[in-house]
Scaffold this motif. Structure first.
Motif, PDB file in Angstrom:
ATOM      1  N   ALA A 283       0.838  -1.206   0.000  1.00 52.79           N
ATOM      2  CA  ALA A 283       0.000   0.000   0.000  1.00 52.79           C
ATOM      3  C   ALA A 283       0.871   1.254   0.000  1.00 52.79           C
ATOM      4  O   ALA A 283       0.545   2.245  -0.662  1.00 52.79           O
ATOM      5  N   GLY A 284       1.986   1.220   0.716  1.00 53.03           N
ATOM      6  CA  GLY A 284       2.895   2.361   0.719  1.00 53.03           C
ATOM      7  C   GLY A 284       3.569   2.555  -0.623  1.00 53.03           C
ATOM      8  O   GLY A 284       3.750   3.684  -1.084  1.00 53.03           O
ATOM      9  N   CYS A 285       3.934   1.460  -1.278  1.00 49.89           N
ATOM     10  CA  CYS A 285       4.578   1.554  -2.595  1.00 49.89           C
ATOM     11  C   CYS A 285       3.611   2.085  -3.639  1.00 49.89           C
ATOM     12  O   CYS A 285       3.983   2.888  -4.499  1.00 49.89           O
ATOM     13  N   ARG A 286       2.384   1.613  -3.587  1.00 50.31           N
ATOM     14  CA  ARG A 286       1.388   1.983  -4.605  1.00 50.31           C
ATOM     15  C   ARG A 286       0.573   3.220  -4.230  1.00 50.31           C
ATOM     16  O   ARG A 286      -0.215   3.709  -5.031  1.00 50.31           O
ATOM     17  N   LYS A 287       0.719   3.686  -2.987  1.00 47.92           N
ATOM     18  CA  LYS A 287      -0.035   4.843  -2.475  1.00 47.92           C
ATOM     19  C   LYS A 287      -1.530   4.631  -2.646  1.00 47.92           C
ATOM     20  O   LYS A 287      -2.262   5.493  -3.125  1.00 47.92           O
ATOM     21  N   CYS A 288      -1.972   3.439  -2.263  1.00 53.05           N
ATOM     22  CA  CYS A 288      -3.367   3.063  -2.412  1.00 53.05           C
ATOM     23  C   CYS A 288      -3.710   2.061  -1.307  1.00 53.05           C
ATOM     24  O   CYS A 288      -2.885   1.219  -0.956  1.00 53.05           O
ATOM     25  N   ALA A 289      -4.920   2.120  -0.758  1.00 55.16           N
ATOM     26  CA  ALA A 289      -5.321   1.212   0.319  1.00 55.16           C
ATOM     27  C   ALA A 289      -5.688  -0.171  -0.203  1.00 55.16           C
ATOM     28  O   ALA A 289      -5.658  -1.140   0.543  1.00 55.16           O
ATOM     29  N   ALA A 290      -6.051  -0.284  -1.480  1.00 56.89           N
ATOM     30  CA  ALA A 290      -6.418  -1.574  -2.077  1.00 56.89           C
ATOM     31  C   ALA A 290      -5.282  -2.017  -2.998  1.00 56.89           C
ATOM     32  O   ALA A 290      -4.974  -1.338  -3.985  1.00 56.89           O
ATOM     33  N   VAL A 291      -4.650  -3.132  -2.654  1.00 57.02           N
ATOM     34  CA  VAL A 291      -3.474  -3.581  -3.407  1.00 57.02           C
ATOM     35  C   VAL A 291      -3.575  -5.069  -3.716  1.00 57.02           C
ATOM     36  O   VAL A 291      -4.093  -5.843  -2.910  1.00 57.02           O
TER      37      VAL A 291
ATOM     38  N   VAL B 183      -7.027  -9.034  -4.067  1.00 56.89           N
ATOM     39  CA  VAL B 183      -6.889  -7.596  -3.842  1.00 56.89           C
ATOM     40  C   VAL B 183      -7.280  -7.342  -2.388  1.00 56.89           C
ATOM     41  O   VAL B 183      -8.405  -7.615  -1.968  1.00 56.89           O
ATOM     42  N   VAL B 184      -6.328  -6.836  -1.625  1.00 55.08           N
ATOM     43  CA  VAL B 184      -6.502  -6.615  -0.189  1.00 55.08           C
ATOM     44  C   VAL B 184      -6.692  -5.131   0.049  1.00 55.08           C
ATOM     45  O   VAL B 184      -5.900  -4.312  -0.426  1.00 55.08           O
ATOM     46  N   THR B 185      -7.747  -4.787   0.771  1.00 61.85           N
ATOM     47  CA  THR B 185      -7.990  -3.405   1.157  1.00 61.85           C
ATOM     48  C   THR B 185      -7.756  -3.284   2.646  1.00 61.85           C
ATOM     49  O   THR B 185      -8.372  -4.002   3.450  1.00 61.85           O
ATOM     50  N   LEU B 186      -6.858  -2.394   3.041  1.00 58.01           N
ATOM     51  CA  LEU B 186      -6.577  -2.169   4.450  1.00 58.01           C
ATOM     52  C   LEU B 186      -7.725  -1.395   5.076  1.00 58.01           C
ATOM     53  O   LEU B 186      -8.191  -0.397   4.520  1.00 58.01           O
ATOM     54  N   LEU B 187      -8.171  -1.856   6.226  1.00 58.43           N
ATOM     55  CA  LEU B 187      -9.276  -1.216   6.942  1.00 58.43           C
ATOM     56  C   LEU B 187      -8.766  -0.693   8.279  1.00 58.43           C
ATOM     57  O   LEU B 187      -7.778  -1.207   8.820  1.00 58.43           O
TER      58      LEU B 187
ATOM     59  N   SER C 232     -10.185  -6.236   3.957  1.00 58.20           N
ATOM     60  CA  SER C 232     -11.207  -6.906   3.161  1.00 58.20           C
ATOM     61  C   SER C 232     -10.480  -7.478   1.951  1.00 58.20           C
ATOM     62  O   SER C 232      -9.485  -6.912   1.487  1.00 58.20           O
ATOM     63  N   VAL C 233     -10.951  -8.622   1.483  1.00 56.10           N
ATOM     64  CA  VAL C 233     -10.247  -9.329   0.415  1.00 56.10           C
ATOM     65  C   VAL C 233     -11.206  -9.590  -0.733  1.00 56.10           C
ATOM     66  O   VAL C 233     -12.305 -10.102  -0.533  1.00 56.10           O
ATOM     67  N   ASP C 234     -10.777  -9.215  -1.935  1.00 57.98           N
ATOM     68  CA  ASP C 234     -11.514  -9.508  -3.157  1.00 57.98           C
ATOM     69  C   ASP C 234     -10.729 -10.592  -3.885  1.00 57.98           C
ATOM     70  O   ASP C 234      -9.646 -10.331  -4.412  1.00 57.98           O
ATOM     71  N   ARG C 235     -11.255 -11.807  -3.853  1.00 55.06           N
ATOM     72  CA  ARG C 235     -10.569 -12.942  -4.477  1.00 55.06           C
ATOM     73  C   ARG C 235     -11.037 -13.106  -5.913  1.00 55.06           C
ATOM     74  O   ARG C 235     -12.229 -13.079  -6.181  1.00 55.06           O
ATOM     75  N   ARG C 236     -10.069 -13.292  -6.815  1.00 56.07           N
ATOM     76  CA  ARG C 236     -10.364 -13.476  -8.228  1.00 56.07           C
ATOM     77  C   ARG C 236      -9.628 -14.709  -8.709  1.00 56.07           C
ATOM     78  O   ARG C 236      -8.446 -14.874  -8.419  1.00 56.07           O
ATOM     79  N   LYS C 237     -10.304 -15.555  -9.429  1.00 55.31           N
ATOM     80  CA  LYS C 237      -9.714 -16.812  -9.902  1.00 55.31           C
ATOM     81  C   LYS C 237      -8.524 -16.534 -10.819  1.00 55.31           C
ATOM     82  O   LYS C 237      -8.626 -15.766 -11.772  1.00 55.31           O
ATOM     83  N   GLY C 238      -7.393 -17.172 -10.497  1.00 55.57           N
ATOM     84  CA  GLY C 238      -6.202 -17.033 -11.304  1.00 55.57           C
ATOM     85  C   GLY C 238      -5.445 -15.735 -11.114  1.00 55.57           C
ATOM     86  O   GLY C 238      -4.483 -15.475 -11.826  1.00 55.57           O
ATOM     87  N   ARG C 239      -5.869 -14.904 -10.187  1.00 58.04           N
ATOM     88  CA  ARG C 239      -5.232 -13.609  -9.952  1.00 58.04           C
ATOM     89  C   ARG C 239      -4.912 -13.479  -8.467  1.00 58.04           C
ATOM     90  O   ARG C 239      -5.556 -14.105  -7.636  1.00 58.04           O
TER      91      ARG C 239
END
Length: 132
Positions: free
Chosen positions: A63-71, A109-113, A99-106
């Motif tokens: 998140a620090g590298c990408r400057k985004c809460a969802a990585v 995506v984790v969002t820090l809360l 929170s976690v958004d799971r995608r098949k084969g990918r």
């Protein structure tokens, strides 16, 4: 009686004896954890079983590298086994720290809360003792 000309009293302290004014810093090419990371979040993750804290810190790093809460979180890059990292991620999710958004084969995506208020995140807090 002590010698007033004791040369050992005049020598400069070595690097290990000298107190540091600041904590150590990373070198320009080294990786580092960008903050601030809320202490309540770290405490809650530390109470969780297994490698949850390690997985959480990797999420904070990304998140620090990408400057985004969802990585996207590539669990195969962790030093711990993939299944262990997956269990740690699930523990963080159950505790309400991510929170976690799971995608098949990918990668997921984790969002820090924000950490939940109070000691209810993770395992119950230990009774306070006089020494700690």
């Amino acid at each position: 009686m002590s010698d007033p000309f004791d040369l050992s009293k005049l020598r400069e302290p070595s690097e290990f004896e000298r107190p540091r004014a600041r904590p150590p810093r990373h070198r320009p090419w080294e990786k580092f954890l960008k903050g601030p990371v809320p202490w309540r979040w770290i405490e809650a993750a530390a109470r969780l079983p297994g490698q949850a804290l390690a997985v959480g810190l990797v999420a904070w790093y990304e998140a620090g590298c990408r400057k985004c809460a969802a990585v996207p979180l590539n669990l195969s890059r962790l030093v711990v086994p993939r299944r262990t990292a997956h269990r740690g991620l699930c523990a963080l999710e159950r505790a309400g720290l991510v929170s976690v958004d799971r995608r098949k084969g990918r990668p997921p995506v984790v969002t820090l809360l924000p950490a939940p208020a109070g000691p209810s995140a993770g395992a119950p807090e230990r009774a306070r003792t006089r020494n700690g």
